[in-house]
Structure formats: C-alpha cells, structure tokens
Design an enzyme around this catalytic site. Structure first.
Site, mmCIF file in Angstrom:
data_model
loop_
_atom_site.group_PDB
_atom_site.id
_atom_site.type_symbol
_atom_site.label_atom_id
_atom_site.label_comp_id
_atom_site.label_asym_id
_atom_site.label_seq_id
_atom_site.Cartn_x
_atom_site.Cartn_y
_atom_site.Cartn_z
ATOM 1 N N GLU A 111 0.845 -1.200 0.000
ATOM 2 C CA GLU A 111 0.000 0.000 0.000
ATOM 3 C C GLU A 111 0.874 1.241 0.000
ATOM 4 O OE1 GLU A 111 -2.774 -0.433 3.250
ATOM 5 O OE2 GLU A 111 -4.037 -1.794 2.105
ATOM 6 N N HIS A 235 -9.188 9.541 2.370
ATOM 7 C CA HIS A 235 -8.713 8.434 1.529
ATOM 8 C C HIS A 235 -8.871 8.865 0.083
ATOM 9 C CE1 HIS A 235 -8.154 4.472 -0.170
ATOM 10 N NE2 HIS A 235 -7.888 3.976 1.028
ATOM 11 N N ARG A 286 -1.008 8.919 1.455
ATOM 12 C CA ARG A 286 -2.379 9.313 1.145
ATOM 13 C C ARG A 286 -2.634 10.803 1.023
ATOM 14 N NH1 ARG A 286 -5.645 5.173 4.855
ATOM 15 N NH2 ARG A 286 -4.953 3.469 3.545
ATOM 16 N N HIS A 347 -11.671 9.599 5.924
ATOM 17 C CA HIS A 347 -11.433 8.163 6.148
ATOM 18 C C HIS A 347 -10.963 7.846 7.563
ATOM 19 C CE1 HIS A 347 -10.394 4.067 5.107
ATOM 20 N NE2 HIS A 347 -9.126 4.253 5.440
ATOM 21 N N ARG A 382 -1.563 9.263 8.893
ATOM 22 C CA ARG A 382 -1.399 7.834 9.170
ATOM 23 C C ARG A 382 -0.917 7.084 7.932
ATOM 24 N NH1 ARG A 382 -4.888 3.186 8.578
ATOM 25 N NH2 ARG A 382 -6.452 4.541 7.641
#
Ligand code: FAD
Ligand code: SIN
Length: 529
Positions: A111, A235, A286, A347, A382
């Site tokens: 990811e 997100h 992100r 998100h 995060r």
C-alpha cells in the site's frame, strides 16, 4: 451484575482489550449499535507488519515517520512496529484466515507509503474476518459480557458520586439503553474508551454511520487533553456513485498496479497524472494522492477521476479483490474491463484522546485505545494499514497496565442516577436532523483537504451558533441517540477547527494556503479543557 472493567466500543481495540483482561477480570463491553457495527468490520486492505525477508523494523518505522511528516512520537512508533509481528501471530491463533502463498507463508500486499510488501490481509475484507474472530473469542469467554444498543453519553467522574468531590477519577459511564429508552449508570474500577473515530463530522466519509467522535467528546467534557485533531485523513479512492456514498476502493488496488487517470470530461482523457505530483506515483502517502486528485478535480471541473486496474489479468483482479469486484458488478462496473470512478472522502481521525504507551489518558481510571486515541503513532498523517495494528497493540497495552496495577485501583463510590426530572420529550426533532446535516456540509466545504484561515473562521462561527442551539435543546429535552451524537459532532467539529486554526503551517494532512510552508519544529496541537 457488577463488572470490574467497562470497555466502551466493540471493535478491534475494545475486543482486544476485553479478551486480554478476561483472563482475570469480569469485563463489560458496550456498543452503541450492533457489536460488529464499527469501522473494524469495514476494513479492507489489511494490517501492516514486518514479515517480508529483507524488510526491517527500521524501514517500517521510517515509512511511518515519513508519512507522519515528522510529528510522530518515535517511542510510540517503535513500540507499535516492534509489537506488530506478535499481534499478527495472536490473530492467527484466534483463527483469522489470512491469505497465504503456496508455501504457506502469509501473503503480503503493498500500500501507499510502504517501501516493502508489508500488509497481511484476508482478500479485500480483512476487517470483517478480524471482527468475526475477536467476537468469537469474546463470546466464548464467560468473563466477557457484550451489550449492543447502549449509547454511552458521558463518563462518570467524581462529580457524579453520591458525595461529589473536586477530583477527577473516572468511574464508568452513563449510557442510553435503546431497548428500554432509559439511561443507565455503569460503574467500574477502570474504563477503556475504544469508540473509534469521528469521520461522520464530514459529509462524505468511508466510515460507518456511528463514527461520530463520541469518545473524543466524552473525554474532552470529562477533562482530558485532546491532540492533533486538525489531521483528518482523506482516503484518495472512495467510489463515486450517487447512490452508494461511502464504499471504499482499497489502496491495495493501487498497490497491485492500479493507475489514477483523468476522465472523459478532461481535455486529455486517460492521462495518468500522479507522476507529475510525486516520484512514488500512485503509491505516494495518502495526503499527497488525495491532494493531487482534489487539485485535478478542481482545476478541470471534474466530478471524479478514474482508478484503472483493467490492464492486469482479469483472473488476478477477481482473485485479489473479490468483494470489490462483486460490489462493482452489482453497480454495472466491471473493474477487469473498465476504470472505476473515484473521489477522496474522509477516512480516518489521526487526532484524539492523548494517551501514553500504557493507553493511559490524563484522568485516573480512564484509558483509551484505537482510533479514538492519539498515541503518537500517526503524527500528521497515518500510514496505510497502521491503524488496525494500533488497535491491537494499545488494546493489549491498556489491558496489561490495568492488570498490573489492579490493586491500586479503588472501588467506585456510589453513583448518582441519571437525572431526567427537568426534561420533556422533544417536539422538534427537525432541529436535530437539520443540524446534523448542516455540520457535515460546512465541515466538508470549509474544513476539507485544502484549507484557508477565512474558511476555518466561517466554520468556527457556525459551530458557535449551532452549539448554543444544541445546548439549549439538550438542556430541555430527553436524550435520544441522534441528539447524543449531534452534541458530540459539534464538540468534535469545534476541536478540529480550533486545532486547524492553531497550526500556522502546512504539515501532513493539514494544508492551508495561508501558511503553505512547513515550520522548522514539529509541535503537537494539544487542547486542554
Ligand atoms: P471501531 O472498530 O470503529 O469500533 C468503535 C466501537 O465503539 C463500536 O463498537 C461502536 O459501537 C462503539 N461506540 C462508539 N460510540 C459509542 C458510544 N457512544 N457508546 C457505546 N459504544 C460506542 N485500517 C487498517 O489498518 N487497515 C485497513 O485496511 C483499513 N481499512 C479501512 C476501511 C474502511 C472503509 C474504514 C472506514 C477504515 C479502515 N481502516 C483500516 C481504519 C480502521 O478500520 C479503524 O481505524 C479501526 O477499525 C478502528 O477500530 P476501533 O476499535 O478503534 O473502533
Ligand atoms: C485501504 O484498504 O485502502 C484502507 C487501508 C487503511 O485505511 O489503512
């Protein structure tokens, strides 16, 4: 029935704590809806841990701090990363059926922001498998009682004792029982907040309906410090669909080769734009990907962009993303042949109730774990798949601290019952519904991905007006679940805006055109009641 420990929340953090504590203590777990109603059951991508040959703790720590833009507390990052392989092992022992390779090793996907394959997963529905395994273990344990449909309203402190004092020990919580319509007091020697995030402060969010920041608001009202609330994570790839408003398309689609492209409404349809924004392209952290999409959508007046993985073998796509494939087919989109329309949506709540490495808050008797907390792991942004991990590590850490210090935790005093003598039933439910919608709309428009001081001040002004209205309403009418949540949404919105106004720089998820540069020193925003 008396319980030793009260846990508010039945997701990954709450149930991990419950299972750990139940070895010695009687534990009560409250959920405000169904036991599996939190974000945990919705998690798709997986859980990050150093398991690939050649990967190292140092690398996972560095990736976490890089995504977090230097605001992470290093000791927390080390603590969580080093405990990750053990947390995964514990889940395997609980029966989570993680995907494996032909040789039996765990399959690792990739990811954004991770420099290695590091994500263990159960297809593209990891959270559901984790929630099921934790619930199975909790149900099998006679020391654990789980009560659904109990909406915690406020923490019980020394102020609520029969003989009130000025000290601020926490002794449990008052909760609204949806079945009886009455408020009950649940007293305990220790209380763990595991109530998840506050995504529903925003109009568009991938989070479930119950993510209204209740734990953050309750802790704030009781006297806890709340930190870094300006860092709301968006997100990059939520499905754009006028009927299905909050379906996530996991980051693992980009991890397995998906490209972000402009749509037919752009002057250059099909153009892959991420390489112009970051050398890591679609796998940048992100905040960078979400801002790039937001930029392209606003610049070109688009409704959405495309996420395209149709260049990979159809069997590979179906096998890796069976749930997303099925969901999209049901909506008339075949992701093996055509791109998926996506937009960024709220998100994850990086900020929250400030805790130490033992999950302790500022208040004696009160612990917090999971998305409700700010442990120092995520900093200003995060890293993908680090949050379930945080739930397991801190759920267990809080439980261990309670167990180790049990003899020093006093029994709760006699508690005053909830007072309903001066309220009546509401005759204006429209006020609650209207204000719910209004907050989420202006938070989306004024406190979103790109911010300005002027828009933040506009939001603050509206919060002040709404707060007066809701306080008056709360003072006069009997509580309902919607009213309890509305009161918390306002509190959390106020904390987000205050924190955003206090940060005079752009860092991680907080980007403001009035202060576009990074300040020299990374400093947490800590609000104290
Ligand atoms: P939750 O699982 O949200 O549980 C909260 C609990 O608190 C619920 O039981 C709820 O009923 C209860 N509660 C709340 N308020 C009250 C109240 N007032 N009274 C009583 N009970 C209350 N993270 C990853 O690491 N990997 C992923 O792949 C991933 N995918 C995600 C996909 C989606 C769509 C979403 C929304 C999130 C994803 N995340 C992922 C984030 C992760 O799922 C959450 O951060 C994590 O599950 C939070 O767990 P928790 O235990 O803190 O809270
Ligand atoms: C996802 O699957 O993209 C979500 C992962 C996460 O939120 O960590």
């Amino acid at each position: 029935m008396n319980y030793d420990i009260l846990i508010i929340g039945s997701g990954a953090a709450g149930l991990t704590a419950a299972i750990t504590l139940a070895e010695r203590f009687r534990v009560l777990v409250l959920a405000k809806g169904a036991i599996s109603g939190g974000s945990t059951a919705w998690a798709q991508g997986g859980i990050a841990a150093v398991l690939e040959p050649g990967d190292t703790f140092e690398s996972h720590i560095a990736d976490t701090m890089d995504a977090g833009a230097g605001l992470n507390r290093e000791e927390t990052v080390e603590f969580v990363v080093e405990n990750a392989p053990r947390a995964i092992q514990r889940l395997v022992e609980l029966g989570v059926p993680f995907n494996v390779e032909d040789d039996g090793d765990l399959h690792l996907t990739r990811e954004g922001g991770h420099s290695h394959r590091r994500i263990v997963h159960v297809d593209d529905a990891t959270g559901w498998a984790v929630q099921e395994a934790l619930e199975r273990a909790a149900e099998a344990n006679p020391n654990i009682t789980m009560l659904p449909d109990m909406v915690a309203i406020d923490l019980i402190t020394d102020r609520h004792a029969d003989a009130p004092t000025e000290t601020d020990h926490v002794w449990g919580a008052y909760a609204f029982n949806k079945a009886s319509g009455h408020v009950e007091a649940f007293a305990a020697r220790a209380t763990i907040l595991a109530t998840g995030g506050a995504g529903r402060t925003y109009l568009f969010s991938t989070a479930p309906r119950g993510a209204t920041g209740d734990g953050i608001a309750m802790a704030w009202r009781a006297g806890c410090s709340i930190s870094n609330m300006e860092f709301m994570q968006f997100h990059p790839t939520c499905l754009y669909n006028l009927e299905v408003k909050n379906f996530l398309i996991t980051e693992a689609v980009r991890g397995e080769g998906g490209h972000l492209k402009l749509t037919q409404d752009a002057p250059n349809p099909g153009h892959r734009f991420m390489p112009e924004f970051d050398s890591r392209e679609e796998l940048a952290p992100r905040d960078i990907v979400a801002r790039a999409i937001d930029h392209e959508i606003k610049r070109l007046g688009l409704d959405y962009v495309h996420l395209d993985i149709s260049h990979r073998e159809p069997a590979f796509v179906r096998e890796h993303f069976p749930n997303i494939y099925d969901k999209l087919i049901g909506l008339g989109i075949d992701m093996t042949k055509e791109p998926i329309p996506v937009v960024p949506a709220q998100h994850y709540t990086c900020g929250g109730v400030r805790i130490d490495l033992d999950g302790r808050t500022d208040l004696p008797g009160l612990y917090a774990a999971g998305e409700v907390s700010e442990s120092g792991l995520h900093g200003a942004n995060r890293l993908a798949s680090n949050s379930l991990l945080e739930c397991f590590v801190f759920g267990e850490a809080a439980a261990n601290h309670i167990a180790a210090n049990w003899d020093d935790l006093p029994d709760p005093p006699a508690i005053q019952p909830w007072d309903e003598s001066r309220v009546t039933d509401s005759d204006e439910e429209v006020v609650v519904q209207h204000n719910w919608r209004e907050i989420r709309r202006f938070m989306w428009d004024y406190v979103g991905i790109v911010r300005t001081t002027k828009r933040l001040e506009r939001a603050q002004h509206r919060i002040d007006l709404l707060r007066q209205e809701v306080d008056e309403y709360y003072g006069n009418f009997r509580v309902t679940p919607d009213l309890i949540e509305l009161r918390n949404l306002i509190e959390v919105a106020a904390l987000i805006v205050r924190s955003a106004l206090a940060r005079k720089e752009s860092r991680g998820l907080h980007y403001t055109t009035d202060y576009p540069d990074l300040a020299k020193n990374a400093v947490d925003t800590v609000l104290k009641p």
